[in-house]
Motif scaffolding. Structure first.
Motif, PDB file in Angstrom:
ATOM      1  N   ASP B 549       0.839  -1.197   0.000  1.00 31.87           N
ATOM      2  CA  ASP B 549       0.000   0.000   0.000  1.00 31.87           C
ATOM      3  C   ASP B 549       0.875   1.247   0.000  1.00 31.87           C
ATOM      4  N   SER B 552       2.243   2.523   3.269  1.00 30.11           N
ATOM      5  CA  SER B 552       2.719   1.532   4.231  1.00 30.11           C
ATOM      6  C   SER B 552       4.078   1.868   4.836  1.00 30.11           C
ATOM      7  N   LYS B 578      -6.252   1.333  -1.929  1.00 29.15           N
ATOM      8  CA  LYS B 578      -5.428   0.439  -1.103  1.00 29.15           C
ATOM      9  C   LYS B 578      -6.020  -0.959  -1.026  1.00 29.15           C
ATOM     10  N   GLY B 579      -5.192  -1.889  -0.596  1.00 32.58           N
ATOM     11  CA  GLY B 579      -5.667  -3.238  -0.292  1.00 32.58           C
ATOM     12  C   GLY B 579      -6.037  -4.031  -1.523  1.00 32.58           C
ATOM     13  N   ASP B 585      -9.086   5.279   0.546  1.00 31.45           N
ATOM     14  CA  ASP B 585      -8.949   5.679   1.940  1.00 31.45           C
ATOM     15  C   ASP B 585      -9.321   7.158   2.042  1.00 31.45           C
TER      16      ASP B 585
END
Ligand SMILES: Cc1cc2nc3c(=O)[nH]c(=O)nc-3n(C[C@H](O)[C@H](O)[C@H](O)COP(=O)(O)OP(=O)(O)OC[C@H]3O[C@@H](n4cnc5c(N)ncnc54)[C@H](O)[C@@H]3O)c2cc1C
Ligand SMILES: Cc1cc2nc3c(=O)[nH]c(=O)nc-3n(C[C@H](O)[C@H](O)[C@H](O)COP(=O)(O)OP(=O)(O)OC[C@H]3O[C@@H](n4cnc5c(N)ncnc54)[C@H](O)[C@@H]3O)c2cc1C
Lengths: 644, 644
Positions: B549, B552, B578-579, B585
């Protein structure tokens, strides 16, 4: 706190996504043969009843559900301000506050006049509930709230755990025993619902039973309580989804009205990614029910996508979905006494929550009405079982809560009409669009009801003396005490006074001092405290068991305007000696905070002061002048039992 | 929340007194043969190290203590504002806040001039720390803080649990391996400390060892690190007691100075009844140690009673007591590198907490300095082990924390002189009374140090660009970021920005926008975000592993002055996908709150804006102009390792 980025995971949100696991299925433990209180159902109503009773080591409680374990997915998700306050009373508000999405704003979308096939933002407003409580309306998986109640039960003195995989199949009340307090008039028969238990049955005898067994309540049916109202044939879909969208207000609660495809309500959820959608589905034919239509989650998504035009919804995961029919129904009575019975007849069986009122989920009232049902009943039942209060107290549950349920049904009828383009198949007043301005006006007008903060038990012998309301206009007799802060004299700490009213079965007396110095023995405040402490007929003297701590039945607090007080100058009843060592309790006295004055905030008469009597469920029972010693006695004498 | 009315009970304060039990003694599980990090000691320093490393599933950590289980009684009890903030970074502040006594006031008592054998209140003041943090200095049993750290470890992805009943008896460092990152240069030998394990030994090999094994540290001794300073022969007694007294300020922290009998410091404790007393004992003879004097708790009580005259102390229970000698000692170095080593030499063994600095407990600095020691070391070690940062980062631990320890020793020397009538036996400047005004002045002057909020790592390559301090005068480079609130654009929620900096090993970049509209691609803010997002040489691009991500390693937030922003109008790096689903987000962008403006509160330059770089331990590493793309690169290039 973000969660669910890589998929929805139920369980304790204090555990990171990668490590979070749902509860393991609990072991099967034999049911007890005889209990004081038998609770059917581990929804919000049943768990709140159990959580309340778990506080009392001398009460034997059993709570049962046919499910194999705690709920994990879906259902309600709105936690009203009042429900937050109740969680605080159970000493468990922190995680609810921390984990929930905080509802701060609403947006309203309607067809764009220039391009009516598109939706367009009409306005964004602050949520109408702001400021009604020190808590904010929050949104979280209902299962998480259950978990916090379960944690509280397990940590309590009774270490109460539910029995799962037990279906109530029969419930009988022996009418010849119902007026004998010591008898066990209830017989309940359970069938094991798990494979290993196939064919096994168990029987439990109980003094009291609480049917918190949901909309299809078996307890209600066993009591022959009719439901009033209609099951309308209007279907709504609900889903909890992870999605990507170019809809800009996806993190704000939104009412969306399309020109031709109906309406959607969206509610952002805990963790930053999850979102709930309520989707208006097409009308059902006259005698059709939802189960006949065979809708799938794909139908819900497709419908929502049409409504959102020109925005796109790219749904990545459906964590949970359901379709339900809107209908408003209310049980004729909430206990086993026939309609019109005298208050002196002792009820032994009760229904609570969805078992006695059902309605659409859009107002977020299901959980938030079910939980206060048993928050109302719990302390009363404990007081009766413990011999503190006269059993007639139990009759007030039905009167107080049925009135609330009736208001709820009325409000839900109104809201359902407002948020649906075609309210019900039978409804002739068909409208083709939703008037979002009307929804906004409704939410504003009903904000106290929606948040649960203006729910009122009024009038009855446990909500009295309305003629003194003028002494503290901001403390509404019958409503829950609206908390405000004051500074603790002993250590300077700021304390929310409402948070002193924990769900421990105790009554509270708040003395708000008058203008005179409470150190002077001639002052009304001093006289009042001295009456409580030393008069043989004071409720503290009469109703506290000999040998018990002086605040164990009625817990007295004082709030003064004077800023220069020291504990040791005050009547020593205000810093009482307690426990086996006779240690002094220094946490009973407060002073108003000059910059945040509770006298101003709650409109307390500065010159006269007042006495506020608060019930164990935080509702204000009475307001009295500081000099009203006699009225105070009378208030408690109606339903309390003198202790030896 | 009240507890301990009927006697002190250690354990989880969320369980009522009657039901609370201390942890059961944990089972004995074999030690692993090889680990990345071996931690000796489960005090605050060891547990904080373990709690930090427990966040990383790719790091193998082992924490060991010779005690049979977690601490239950006594020791430190002051939780500084900064320690609260660190607990918040570990996502565990709520219970600390809820359960602790909140320190709001201090009182000072001196001999009454009219009757010098009596003590008399000289003044009561607000605690000097008020307002330095969004948290208040709190008081709670050290064991409870341990428990919250242990809970966090257990709930983490690694489910880390300590190994108890293991005494470190030998520790060797193979010097030939210390500069080889892949090697295991540490060999530690343990002896079982429980009866069942008598005679058994175990050996663990480790890449790194952290000696958090207290004042008599075996790890420190094995590294031949000398202690500087003196062990003074002045004894103080400490006790946690339940008592009744007519002393009016028993629930306020008090400095009490008698004419002839010395001084007492009292600290009210959690739960409303417990109280800690620090009692000045008589001087010890020249070569006497405390253990030779054979004092008992009765001596402490008797001494305190004399000092309190004319007030009486009726002690009902002594929950814990101890006698200690005041001495200020500091380890010559905090890691295994010889003094004067180059920063490029990789340290493999560290000491932290009481193992490298000891002093009197009256400032409440023991726990509150030990815990931040490893909060400083933890993220660095994780970054090195994970190949994110150059190993030289590890050398900064000793430089940064030893300076703090030196300040602490100096402050403690001063405070010890102020609060004792006869500082040390050897001290010629004997005073017969304590000047409480001087204590007050000291506390005021040192409030930032006492609360831990002004601790400064400064200057080094991870605390740079002091020339830009004027861009945000309220964010002190080198100090922890002083949190303030802003409103989240996506949902209107108010958020403490400091609480976004969780202890997850990530760096944070806070962009505070300038006056220009950030939606304009020509604006400095937009350009900065676009640089981070798209420039090949941006630290986000360079140091984030491919496929991970985007936030991160470096997590970017933006705060703007403009009130009318909508997420979708902003650069999409600010609402990143993300993810596994590519979900957006929405929690990265904030706007200043008009009534509580972070630009005003932290003196941020409104016209120019700024970039604030925050370390994983919440300390501000650098402040840069919004246009300083090049300097931003340079900052990270010094110690970060490019990822593939
Ligand atoms: C499928 C579904 C979807 C919902 N969706 C929404 C929503 O979208 N929004 C919203 O606000 N509210 C929703 N609700 C309503 C909300 O969940 C309820 O209002 C709330 O849970 C009511 O609480 P309760 O405790 O009265 O009953 P319930 O939560 O219904 O609990 C009743 C419990 O009793 C158990 N039980 C029933 N019969 C027996 C028996 N014979 N023996 C043993 N145990 C029995 C059940 O297993 C259940 O656990 C939904 C409810 C359901 C069932
Ligand atoms: C008896 C006592 C009283 C105190 N009283 C106060 C007070 O009144 N006020 C105050 O502010 N502070 C007090 N302190 C200080 C405060 O507790 C410490 O500053 C703080 O705990 C330091 O944390 P630490 O993690 O560095 O070390 P510690 O908390 O001391 O933890 C060290 C741990 O290492 C373990 N250990 C030691 N040697 C070995 C070995 N060879 N093998 C395995 N394990 C080992 C120990 O069992 C211990 O659990 C007191 C400390 C002690 C010991």
């Amino acid at each position: 706190m973000q969660y669910h980025l890589n998929g929805f995971k139920p369980g304790n949100y204090q555990v990171p996504d990668e490590a979070r696991k749902p509860y393991p299925e609990p072991p099967i433990v034999d049911l007890p043969n005889e209990v004081d209180v038998l609770i059917i159902g581990t929804g919000p109503a049943g768990l709140t009843m159990a959580r309340q009773l778990s506080e009392f080591p001398d009460i034997k409680t059993c709570i049962v559900d046919m499910a194999p374990g705690p709920l994990l997915f879906g259902r309600a998700d709105g936690i009203s301000c009042r429900t937050m306050e109740i969680m605080e009373a159970f000493n468990s508000s922190e995680m609810v506050v921390k984990e929930t999405y905080q509802l701060k704003q609403n947006t309203f979308w309607e067809p764009d006049e220039a391009n009516p096939e598109n939706i367009k933002l009409t306005h964004k407003i602050a949520d109408a509930r702001a400021g009604l409580s020190e808590f904010v309306h929050g949104i979280v998986n209902q299962a998480r709230l259950h978990e916090l109640l379960l944690d509280g039960m397990e940590r309590s003195v009774t270490h109460l755990l539910p029995h799962y995989s037990r279906q109530l199949v029969e419930m009988n009340i022996d009418e010849s025993l119902t007026q004998d307090l010591d008898a066990y008039p209830i017989t309940a028969t359970f069938k094991r619902a798990d494979e290993a238990g196939e064919g096994k049955t168990e029987t439990v005898k109980a003094r009291y039973i609480v049917g918190a067994d949901g909309a299809r309540s078996n307890v209600r049916r066993s009591m022959d309580i009719p439901l009033e109202g209609d099951s309308a044939n209007k279907a709504w879909g609900v889903m909890d989804i992870l999605l990507n969208t170019d809809f800009p207000d996806i993190r704000v609660k939104s009412f969306i009205q399309s020109k031709d495809h109906g309406a959607v309500m969206t509610i952002p959820r805990e963790g930053g990614y999850l979102c709930r959608f309520y989707v208006e589905m097409d009308l059902l034919g006259k005698d059709k029910r939802v189960k006949d239509v065979k809708l799938t989650e794909q139908d819900l998504i497709a419908k929502a996508q049409k409504i959102f035009h020109p925005y796109t919804l790219d749904v990545k995961e459906v964590a949970w979905w359901s379709i339900y029919e809107v209908g408003q129904r209310l049980a004729e009575r909430f206990d086993n006494r026939p309609v019109g019975s005298s208050d002196d007849i002792i009820p032994r069986a009760f229904v609570a929550g969805d078992a006695c009122h059902t309605h659409s989920p859009k107002g977020g009232w299901g959980l938030n009405t079910s939980l206060p049902d048993t928050f109302n009943l719990g302390w009363k039942m404990a007081a009766v079982l413990q011999g503190k209060s006269h059993p007639k107290l139990l009759s007030t549950y039905s009167t107080e809560r049925r009135k609330v349920a009736q208001q709820l049904i009325d409000a839900d009828r109104e809201l359902s009409r407002l948020v649906a383009t075609r309210p019900t198949a039978g409804d002739s007043s068909q409208q083709s669009t939703v008037d979002t301005a009307k929804i906004e006006a409704f939410m504003k007008r009903q904000s106290g009801f929606v948040s649960g903060t203006s729910i009122e038990y009024f009038p009855s012998y446990i909500c009295t003396n309305q003629e003194n309301q003028h002494l503290a206009k901001g403390f509404h007799i019958g409503q829950r005490i609206h908390s405000a802060e004051a500074t603790r004299v002993a250590d300077g700490r700021s304390q929310h006074l409402g948070h002193l009213v924990k769900a421990d079965g105790r009554w509270r007396i708040f003395l708000f001092g008058d203008a005179q110095d409470p150190r002077e023995p001639s002052s009304a405040a001093y006289q009042f405290v001295d009456f409580l402490a030393n008069d043989e007929s004071s409720p503290v003297q009469k109703y506290t068991p000999k040998g018990a701590d002086v605040d164990s039945v009625i817990d007295t607090y004082a709030v003064f305007q004077q800023q220069d007080l020291s504990m040791h100058d005050l009547h020593d009843f205000l810093w009482p000696a307690k426990g086996k060592y006779g240690l002094r309790d220094y946490e009973k006295v407060f002073r108003a905070e000059p910059s945040n004055d509770i006298y101003d905030l709650r409109e307390i008469d500065r010159s006269a002061g007042c006495i506020v009597i608060v019930r164990p469920d935080q509702h204000i029972a009475s307001i009295l002048p500081v000099t009203a010693h006699e009225e105070l006695k009378q208030f408690f004498d109606v339903f309390m039992i003198e202790q030896k």
